[in-house]
Design an enzyme around this catalytic site. Structure first.
Site, PDB file in Angstrom:
ATOM      1  N   ARG A   1     -39.914 -16.751 -23.693  1.00 12.86           N
ATOM      2  CA  ARG A   1     -40.954 -17.070 -24.089  1.00 12.86           C
ATOM      3  C   ARG A   1     -41.919 -17.671 -22.884  1.00 12.86           C
ATOM      4  O   ARG A   1     -43.467 -16.820 -22.633  1.00 12.86           O
ATOM      5  CB  ARG A   1     -41.518 -17.723 -25.137  1.00 12.86           C
ATOM      6  CG  ARG A   1     -40.477 -19.127 -25.148  1.00 12.86           C
ATOM      7  CD  ARG A   1     -40.671 -20.036 -26.603  1.00 12.86           C
ATOM      8  NE  ARG A   1     -40.061 -20.716 -26.185  1.00 12.86           N
ATOM      9  CZ  ARG A   1     -39.186 -21.226 -25.938  1.00 12.86           C
ATOM     10  NH1 ARG A   1     -38.072 -20.451 -26.836  1.00 12.86           N
ATOM     11  NH2 ARG A   1     -38.522 -22.337 -26.480  1.00 12.86           N
TER      12      ARG A   1
ATOM     13  N   GLU B   1     -35.916 -25.179 -22.401  1.00  9.67           N
ATOM     14  CA  GLU B   1     -36.779 -26.202 -23.321  1.00  9.67           C
ATOM     15  C   GLU B   1     -35.312 -27.523 -23.601  1.00  9.67           C
ATOM     16  O   GLU B   1     -33.968 -27.312 -23.457  1.00  9.67           O
ATOM     17  CB  GLU B   1     -37.477 -25.685 -24.823  1.00  9.67           C
ATOM     18  CG  GLU B   1     -37.146 -27.093 -25.450  1.00  9.67           C
ATOM     19  CD  GLU B   1     -38.167 -28.119 -25.456  1.00  9.67           C
ATOM     20  OE1 GLU B   1     -38.228 -28.475 -24.037  1.00  9.67           O
ATOM     21  OE2 GLU B   1     -39.678 -27.282 -26.279  1.00  9.67           O
TER      22      GLU B   1
ATOM     23  N   ARG C   1     -47.675 -25.439 -21.008  1.00  8.72           N
ATOM     24  CA  ARG C   1     -46.559 -24.282 -21.947  1.00  8.72           C
ATOM     25  C   ARG C   1     -46.746 -23.173 -21.697  1.00  8.72           C
ATOM     26  O   ARG C   1     -48.209 -22.202 -22.095  1.00  8.72           O
ATOM     27  CB  ARG C   1     -47.264 -25.068 -23.662  1.00  8.72           C
ATOM     28  CG  ARG C   1     -46.570 -26.037 -23.395  1.00  8.72           C
ATOM     29  CD  ARG C   1     -47.213 -26.766 -25.037  1.00  8.72           C
ATOM     30  NE  ARG C   1     -46.328 -26.584 -25.792  1.00  8.72           N
ATOM     31  CZ  ARG C   1     -46.224 -27.030 -27.143  1.00  8.72           C
ATOM     32  NH1 ARG C   1     -47.080 -27.745 -28.233  1.00  8.72           N
ATOM     33  NH2 ARG C   1     -45.429 -26.158 -27.971  1.00  8.72           N
ATOM     34  N   HIS C   2     -45.518 -22.285 -22.395  1.00  6.51           N
ATOM     35  CA  HIS C   2     -45.346 -21.045 -22.732  1.00  6.51           C
ATOM     36  C   HIS C   2     -46.879 -20.532 -23.913  1.00  6.51           C
ATOM     37  O   HIS C   2     -47.095 -21.204 -24.719  1.00  6.51           O
ATOM     38  CB  HIS C   2     -44.125 -20.433 -23.095  1.00  6.51           C
ATOM     39  CG  HIS C   2     -43.788 -21.296 -24.617  1.00  6.51           C
ATOM     40  ND1 HIS C   2     -44.600 -21.010 -25.464  1.00  6.51           N
ATOM     41  CD2 HIS C   2     -42.657 -22.457 -24.380  1.00  6.51           C
ATOM     42  CE1 HIS C   2     -43.587 -21.641 -26.227  1.00  6.51           C
ATOM     43  NE2 HIS C   2     -42.972 -22.683 -25.672  1.00  6.51           N
TER      44      HIS C   2
ATOM     45  N   HIS D   1     -41.758 -25.807 -21.648  1.00  9.33           N
ATOM     46  CA  HIS D   1     -42.132 -26.394 -22.496  1.00  9.33           C
ATOM     47  C   HIS D   1     -42.391 -27.686 -22.757  1.00  9.33           C
ATOM     48  O   HIS D   1     -42.770 -28.663 -22.172  1.00  9.33           O
ATOM     49  CB  HIS D   1     -40.635 -25.676 -23.581  1.00  9.33           C
ATOM     50  CG  HIS D   1     -39.877 -24.892 -22.866  1.00  9.33           C
ATOM     51  ND1 HIS D   1     -39.881 -23.688 -23.674  1.00  9.33           N
ATOM     52  CD2 HIS D   1     -39.402 -23.961 -21.363  1.00  9.33           C
ATOM     53  CE1 HIS D   1     -39.113 -22.602 -22.932  1.00  9.33           C
ATOM     54  NE2 HIS D   1     -39.078 -22.721 -21.653  1.00  9.33           N
TER      55      HIS D   1
ATOM     56  N   ASN E   1     -42.934 -21.314 -33.272  1.00 12.75           N
ATOM     57  CA  ASN E   1     -44.469 -22.491 -32.882  1.00 12.75           C
ATOM     58  C   ASN E   1     -45.344 -21.934 -33.807  1.00 12.75           C
ATOM     59  O   ASN E   1     -45.377 -22.478 -34.851  1.00 12.75           O
ATOM     60  CB  ASN E   1     -45.400 -21.880 -32.216  1.00 12.75           C
ATOM     61  CG  ASN E   1     -44.437 -22.558 -30.627  1.00 12.75           C
ATOM     62  OD1 ASN E   1     -45.028 -22.186 -29.864  1.00 12.75           O
ATOM     63  ND2 ASN E   1     -44.116 -23.309 -30.591  1.00 12.75           N
TER      64      ASN E   1
END
Length: 787
Positions: free
Chosen positions: A636, A657, A584-585, A723, A591
């Protein structure tokens, strides 16, 4: 830090008394600029700054002004601490360009703003509007942004405790080699603000990194199929739910197959048919199941050439070539040499090419059950191909099962059969092998009658007589396609033989490798003596497709949507070992706030992970010159990948995403409180639930098919930075997870999942580079929202 209080900007009430009552406390001040709801934004990607009368806000010098951080879409914030009895602080807001020095700095209009004891006094427009006069060429003459301020009294002891915690967690002592149990990549480096972290990249490149220190065990539910014999993962016989400890060998016609449907073969549907009834000689009339004029006809050879302008070759390396000759036999030849200089990737190669294959094969969308019957000599990759095709079709939502006749044989007859058992003149051995083949075929057909869609029948099926028997069993019940694997590369065959001896239960009781090797080679010779290539019916031939020197695929009498997709998938598969890294980023600002969707930048923790990821990739793939980095088009993931150097980077819109529709930017608590019906619908069926004006997991899986095709086609390592929903869907494919489990797969931040693909199957490793505090922040935000 105490109860937060918002200061009314247009109120003249003096708040100094409440501040001074704290007895020498400090004030945590938060200044904010807000875009107006009508969508007015900053010009030319400008960033708001603050400059003022004391160093904490940069003095009255443009070069020393302090940048405000983007808190959310349209909101910028600057936080600092001052004594509660501080002197009057004068300041102004400033707009500075991010990169282009030719764009002028724009200073807020009107008198200076004044901050006294946590209260903002004076300023233009009643102090709640910041007005900027824009130069010509911006389209508008002025820009107005809303201003707000909030303060929190905090004691010096609380500040000291916070500073100690910061030093303890971010700058560990030399004797403390880990943070929260995880070794720290930045152990010997100073912790610096996010704005300066890019200057640390060169230092990180030289940092020694022991990857094993970061390895963590994968979840217990993960499927490391590479550690298991692929045939053992196939279906179990229905009548052998519990395998006996010592199977009793049996021979002859002890099992009979009851025909459930009538046919035009002249056999009554009320009678039991023995295997002899099902066995047909190659010259009998039952061989007319093949298309007229194609039985025994040899496919024509076509030269390998480059694709025409209308071809489908847009990825790294050369795509398969599909040629439609005048006859019904199609030959697909591939050139699989790697083009290491290519840096582009098709946005939808898989979907486009699969559609092109389906269109050229002129088949309607099929609704009938489909049986894929494997054909080929031992050690030619049949089980490997069957397992990979099963995983792919299941992931696309087709109910698919793998039936391995060798597994049936071992459970029914035992695994200690010598090479003599497989001789072409051993009648008892032939009868016994046909018995278990009928048993497996019967189980597959019974499963199809219960609703199963695609059955993959895995065995040598090396003679016309055996294949005719299977065709007769399937007649009127399902469509049959023979899938023949042919390999002439001796090095590949030797590798497969070695793996077979090491992994197959047939040789588990033979400790001497040379004895087992001699037995298997004798078995292989027995099969070669009686082997008859497929020339009948509908078939796909994969010829030297696993070789690094190219191969070809012959397609005969294939029609239909699903068979077309199967052809395209198979033409892109190979067994070249290579790792695929999924991550994931880095932690984003959304987040931290618990918000879904959006296109936020990284948080401070996310920036730190981006640096560590770059260092990890450099160490892990330092000898892989042809590796590539794949990201989505959202910032991101681009920011997470920006420090990785030396490898081509490819943006895929398919990796964006999941579209949350009208819920984009909301927290799950906000969805629950404002859209309770949507919240419950998602909770009840997370796989099929589609956000209003958005997507579901099934939608995501469909748009990820081109990505899977390209990942299968690559012969070099790939790093995928994407994502949570995207990686859940990709991981479900590699781990062969049921689709209903895909939305619930744990995909932690700041963790790398390494998928190793090769002839032994799929294996997994995980590396956790750092912990994340986002869950703690989300919990605090949830409590605040509840209040």
């Amino acid at each position: 830090m105490g109860n937060s209080r918002s200061v009314e900007l247009d109120s003249g009430t003096d708040s100094s008394s409440s501040s001074s009552s704290s007895g020498g406390s400090q004030l945590f001040v938060s200044l904010r600029l807000h875009s107006k709801p009508d969508g007015e934004t900053l010009p030319l990607e400008s960033v708001p700054y603050v400059m003022g009368s004391i160093p904490i806000v940069g003095l009255w010098e443009i070069s020393k002004a302090v940048a405000m951080e983007r808190e959310s879409e349209g909101v910028w914030e600057l936080s600092f601490v001052v004594p509660s009895d501080h002197e009057s602080l004068e300041f102004k807001f400033v707009l500075k360009p991010m990169d282009d020095n030719e764009v002028p700095v724009i200073i807020e209009e009107g008198p200076n703003r004044v901050l006294k004891a946590g209260k903002m006094l004076g300023g233009p427009g009643g102090s709640h509007i910041a007005k900027f006069e824009l130069p010509k060429g911006f389209g508008v003459q002025s820009l107005e942004l809303a201003v707000s301020i909030s303060t929190d009294p905090v004691s010096p002891f609380a500040l000291a405790a916070s500073w100690r915690a910061l030093k303890k967690n971010l700058r560990p002592h030399a004797s403390r080699r880990a943070i929260m149990g995880i070794p720290d990549v930045l152990l010997d480096h100073q912790i610096v603000p996010v704005q300066q972290q890019q200057h640390m990249h060169s230092d990180l490149q030289a940092l020694e990194l022991d990857l094993e220190h970061y390895e963590v065990p994968p979840p217990t539910s993960s499927s490391n199929s590479g550690n298991q014999y692929a045939a053992n993962m196939a279906e179990n016989p229905r009548e052998l739910q519990h395998a006996v400890s010592e199977p009793a060998p049996f021979y002859g016609e002890s099992r009979r197959y009851q025909l459930l449907q009538g046919s035009d073969t002249g056999v009554s549907k009320d009678r039991s048919v023995s295997i002899k009834d099902l066995m047909v000689s190659p010259g009998s009339s039952n061989m007319e199941l093949a298309a007229p004029g194609l039985v025994g006809e040899q496919p024509k050879s076509f030269p390998v050439g480059s694709l025409s302008p209308g071809g489908v070759d847009k990825g790294v390396g050369h795509s398969p070539k599909l040629i439609r000759p005048s006859s019904d036999v199609t030959l697909i030849e591939t050139q699989l040499q790697l083009n290491s200089n290519a840096e582009t990737m098709p946005e939808a190669a898989g979907a486009v090419a699969a559609g092109a294959v389906a269109d050229q094969l002129l088949g309607p969308r099929e609704q009938r059950q489909l049986a894929i019957i494997l054909v080929g000599l031992p050690a030619r990759g049949k089980t490997f191909t069957a397992a990979k095709l099963t995983r792919y079709l299941r992931w696309l939502g087709h109910d698919t099962k793998h039936f391995n006749v060798g597994k049936y044989r071992r459970l029914k007859l035992g695994s200690s059969q010598s090479a003599d058992f497989f001789r072409g003149d051993n009648k008892e051995g032939i009868d016994a092998r046909n018995e278990v083949a009928v048993l497996a075929m019967e189980d597959m057909l019974a499963w199809m009658e219960e609703g199963g869609q695609v059955g993959i029948f895995d065995a040598t099926n090396s003679t016309n007589a055996r294949r005719s028997m299977l065709l007769k069993l399937a007649e009127g019940k399902c469509k049959v396609i023979f899938l023949e694997t042919i390999c002439n590369d001796l090095s590949v065959i030797e590798t497969n033989i070695r793996l077979k001896i090491q992994q197959s239960p047939d040789y588990a009781d033979i400790p001497d490798y040379e004895v087992a090797l001699e037995d298997f080679k004798t078995r292989l010779l027995n099969y070669e003596k009686i082997y008859e290539p497929v020339t009948e019916g509908c078939y796909i031939k994969m010829i030297d497709m696993v070789s690094d020197h190219g191969g070809q695929m012959q397609v005969n009498n294939i029609s239909g949507y699903l068979p077309g997709r199967i052809v395209f998938f198979l033409v892109n598969t190979h067994i070249t070992p290579r790792p695929i890294l999924l991550t994931r980023h880095g932690e984003s600002q959304d987040n931290v706030r618990g918000r879904i969707g959006g296109d936020p930048p990284l948080s401070e923790q996310g920036e730190k992970y981006a640096l560590r990821l770059a260092n990890f990739v450099q160490k892990r793939l330092k000898s892989e010159a042809t590796a590539s980095i794949w990201t989505s088009t959202l910032q991101r993931t681009l920011l997470t990948a920006r420090h990785i150097v030396g490898f081509p980077k490819v943006q895929w819109r398919a990796l964006d995403e999941m579209n949350a529709g009208v819920c984009d930017g909301m927290t799950y608590l906000e969805i629950k409180e404002t859209m309770p019906e949507e919240y419950q619908a998602r909770k009840q069926d997370k796989l099929r639930y589609r956000y209003p004006r958005g997507e579901s997991y099934l939608d995501v899986i469909q748009r990820l098919e081109p990505v899977i095709i390209e990942l299968e086609r690559q012969r070099s390592p790939v790093v995928v930075i994407a994502h949570q929903a995207i990686l859940r869907s990709l991981y479900a494919y590699f781990a062969d997870k049921p689709l209903k489990e895909a939305p619930h797969i744990e995909m932690p931040l700041h963790t790398i999942i390494e998928i190793q693909m090769g002839v032994t199957g799929v294996q997994e490793k995980r590396y956790k580079l750092m912990e994340t505090q986002s869950q703690h922040h989300v919990w605090r935000i949830s409590l605040t929202n509840r209040k």
